[in-house]
Structure formats: C-alpha cells, structure tokens
Design a protein around this motif. Structure first.
Motif, mmCIF file in Angstrom:
data_model
loop_
_atom_site.group_PDB
_atom_site.id
_atom_site.type_symbol
_atom_site.label_atom_id
_atom_site.label_comp_id
_atom_site.label_asym_id
_atom_site.label_seq_id
_atom_site.Cartn_x
_atom_site.Cartn_y
_atom_site.Cartn_z
ATOM 1 N N ILE A 11 0.837 -1.211 0.000
ATOM 2 C CA ILE A 11 0.000 0.000 0.000
ATOM 3 C C ILE A 11 0.867 1.255 0.000
ATOM 4 O O ILE A 11 0.616 2.222 -0.715
ATOM 5 N N LYS A 12 1.916 1.233 0.805
ATOM 6 C CA LYS A 12 2.818 2.380 0.879
ATOM 7 C C LYS A 12 3.491 2.636 -0.463
ATOM 8 O O LYS A 12 3.613 3.771 -0.919
ATOM 9 N N ALA A 13 3.908 1.538 -1.120
ATOM 10 C CA ALA A 13 4.603 1.668 -2.409
ATOM 11 C C ALA A 13 3.675 2.168 -3.510
ATOM 12 O O ALA A 13 4.092 2.895 -4.412
ATOM 13 N N SER A 14 2.385 1.773 -3.418
ATOM 14 C CA SER A 14 1.439 2.174 -4.466
ATOM 15 C C SER A 14 0.848 3.555 -4.205
ATOM 16 O O SER A 14 0.155 4.105 -5.047
ATOM 17 N N SER A 15 1.122 4.097 -3.022
ATOM 18 C CA SER A 15 0.598 5.421 -2.680
ATOM 19 C C SER A 15 1.421 6.516 -3.340
ATOM 20 O O SER A 15 2.603 6.369 -3.580
ATOM 21 N N GLN A 16 0.753 7.609 -3.621
ATOM 22 C CA GLN A 16 1.404 8.777 -4.193
ATOM 23 C C GLN A 16 1.113 9.961 -3.275
ATOM 24 O O GLN A 16 0.117 9.963 -2.552
ATOM 25 N N PRO A 17 1.946 10.973 -3.308
ATOM 26 C CA PRO A 17 1.655 12.163 -2.509
ATOM 27 C C PRO A 17 0.285 12.734 -2.905
ATOM 28 O O PRO A 17 -0.055 12.807 -4.085
ATOM 29 N N GLN A 18 -0.499 13.080 -1.932
ATOM 30 C CA GLN A 18 -1.813 13.656 -2.154
ATOM 31 C C GLN A 18 -2.800 12.670 -2.779
ATOM 32 O O GLN A 18 -3.820 13.071 -3.325
ATOM 33 N N ARG A 19 -2.484 11.359 -2.769
ATOM 34 C CA ARG A 19 -3.408 10.396 -3.355
ATOM 35 C C ARG A 19 -4.726 10.432 -2.588
ATOM 36 O O ARG A 19 -4.742 10.349 -1.364
ATOM 37 N N PRO A 20 -5.850 10.567 -3.305
ATOM 38 C CA PRO A 20 -7.135 10.637 -2.606
ATOM 39 C C PRO A 20 -7.492 9.317 -1.958
ATOM 40 O O PRO A 20 -7.133 8.245 -2.448
ATOM 41 N N LEU A 21 -8.205 9.395 -0.864
ATOM 42 C CA LEU A 21 -8.699 8.205 -0.180
ATOM 43 C C LEU A 21 -10.213 8.281 -0.096
ATOM 44 O O LEU A 21 -10.763 9.317 0.292
ATOM 45 N N ALA A 22 -10.879 7.209 -0.477
ATOM 46 C CA ALA A 22 -12.338 7.182 -0.416
ATOM 47 C C ALA A 22 -12.801 6.976 1.021
ATOM 48 O O ALA A 22 -12.099 6.410 1.848
ATOM 49 N N ARG A 23 -13.999 7.420 1.281
ATOM 50 C CA ARG A 23 -14.656 7.163 2.557
ATOM 51 C C ARG A 23 -15.398 5.831 2.426
ATOM 52 O O ARG A 23 -16.265 5.683 1.554
#
Length: 291
Positions: A11-23
């Motif tokens: 998850i950390k590796a696939s994350s990007q800065p400012q990547r949106p997260l759904a509720r």
C-alpha cells in the motif's frame, strides 16, 4: 516479514503524494429482511445527489440484491479481478445516476491463500477505486458469519440497520456482541451508527434505538449513535417491485426523504468530523492480513 507487513509495504509503495482516499461506509444487519440493501442503494443515490461519486461493493455473497434492485446484470465480479486477471474498471457496473457497483461473487473467501504477487495486483487495482469514488458503500451479508465480522472490523464507519421486530433487535445486539468480542476489534477503530427501519414514526425509531443502546451500553460498554429512521412506506415497496431505488422513482416519498436526511447528516462535517478516510486498499489489506 509477515504477510501483514508485506501488505502495508504494498500500500505504501502504491501510494502517491496527495493520493485521494475514499470514505468507506459498511452497511450491515443482524438478520436478513430488514432493508439493508435498500438502505445501501438509496443512501448511494442520495450521496450522488449531493455531488459525491459513489460505488457500492455488494459483499452479500450468494445473493444478488444490489443488481436485482438496480435492474442491471454485471458481466464480471470481484472473482474475475482476483482469478481471471480483469482490471478494476472491467468489473464495475454502472447503475442509475451513474452509481457504480461491484458484485463480490465468491472471490474474497480464498484471498488469504494467494501469493504476494497476486495480492500486489489486487491491492493496486483496489487503490484505483479511491480515485474513482468519494464514497464506497460495502453492503455486507446479514448475520454473524466470519466474513461479515471481517468486513466490520476493517471498516471505520458501520451503519447497523434494524427494525422494531424483537428478533431484529436481538440479532442486532448479538452482532454487536460478536464484533465486540472479536480479538482484533477495538472500540476506537470504528463508529457504529444505527438506522431504525420500517418504523411507524420518528418516536418509534428513537425508542428502538434507546432500547438497543441501553443493553449495548450496559453489557458491552460499546458506543453507538443514532443516525435516523426510515418509516414504513408503500412507495418503497412499489419501487422495489419495479427494480428502481425509491430515491429516484419517488423522491418526495417519506422513505426517500428519510434517506436524504441521513445522507445529509453523514455529509455534515461536524457530525462526521472524527471519521478517518482509510481508502479501499487499506480496507481490503486489513481483511486479507488477518490469517
């Protein structure tokens, strides 16, 4: 390195800065037939009316309530993503008002046995949902199965649908009791909000909640809050028969207005200020890493 740590790294590796997260909002019930899937669909429609992008995950395996109520048959489901190499966009069916839904199929049950490469692929696909939707509604099965409890543990926001029937109240309590006893559940990890469905009045809805809250507070010490009520409504029954959400077919009906009020309440920043957006990838990694 254990599987849980590997998944966190994915998850950390696939994350990007400012990547949106759904509720992620999980809708559940202690027994079937209380209007859980109707609640999921109509809240989705009301969120859409408020300008939110919404996708429903039908996790009620073995039943196809969402697709039946939407009057749409999906070509693919989550099983096809996991085992047939389909892309996340391939398995989303678009229903009324462009509310998307994903049929769970029976794919999730065997996810814990997959290789880390497979899990990487799945998690990266699920992460895309955070960019496609502002709100993801997970419609669980009814009852106290292991699968239902895993979804609830992974969720930061739980909507519990119950009715005035004594068996429904008892089963709702039993579900909360099972959740509270689960070794991986913590009271601080999620918010539980109760919806009183099929009631005759606002007062009956409030009384139903107070009844449940009294025993839950006394025996479980579990905090729950009252979200609202949906009244008995013949217009809702007619809409179900015609495979159309009542919030679209008859937006002025008593039930549609009740769903509208609850959706507005959930979107109220003050009411939901403690809700943490975790995103869909984190939601599923929590389920997979349990074993």
């Amino acid at each position: 390195m254990d599987q849980a740590e590997q998944l966190r790294n994915i998850i950390k590796a696939s994350s990007q800065p400012q990547r949106p997260l759904a509720r992620v909002i999980t809708v559940t019930s202690g027994k079937g037939g209380v209007g859980k899937s109707n609640t999921a669909i109509n809240l989705a429609i009301q969120f859409k009316k408020l300008g939110q992008r919404v996708i429903i995950l039908d996790a009620d395996f073995g039943l196809a309530n969402i697709e039946i109520m939407f009057g749409a048959v999906p070509k693919h489901n989550l099983y096809d993503l996991i085992y047939q190499g389909k892309n996340i966009k391939d398995i989303i069916t678009w229903g009324p008002m462009d509310v998307g839904f994903i049929s769970g199929g029976s794919g999730i049950a065997g996810m814990s046995n997959l290789s880390i490469d497979y899990l990487t692929y799945i998690i990266k696909n699920l992460a895309q949902l955070d960019e496609m939707a502002d709100i993801i509604i997970v419609d669980t099965g009814a009852g106290i199965s292991d699968a239902v409890l895993e979804f609830l543990i992974a969720s930061g926001e739980i909507l519990l649908v119950t009715t005035p029937e004594p068996t429904s109240i008892t089963d709702s309590y039993s579900l909360l009791k099972a959740l509270n006893r689960h070794p991986r559940y913590t009271k601080e990890s999620s918010e539980i909000k109760v919806i009183a469905n099929k009631v005759s009045s606002g007062q009956e809805g409030r009384d139903l909640f107070e009844k449940l809250d009294t025993v839950v507070t006394k025996y479980l010490k579990l905090p729950i809050t009252y979200l609202g009520m949906v009244p008995q409504d013949t217009q809702l029954s007619k809409a179900v028969m015609q495979q159309m959400p009542v919030s679209i077919q008859n937006p002025e009906s008593k039930s549609a207005q009740a769903y509208e009020m609850m959706a507005a309440k959930l979107m109220n920043k003050e009411y939901s200020k403690t809700v943490t957006k975790r995103g869909m990838a984190a939601f599923f990694s929590h389920i997979i890493s349990k074993r």
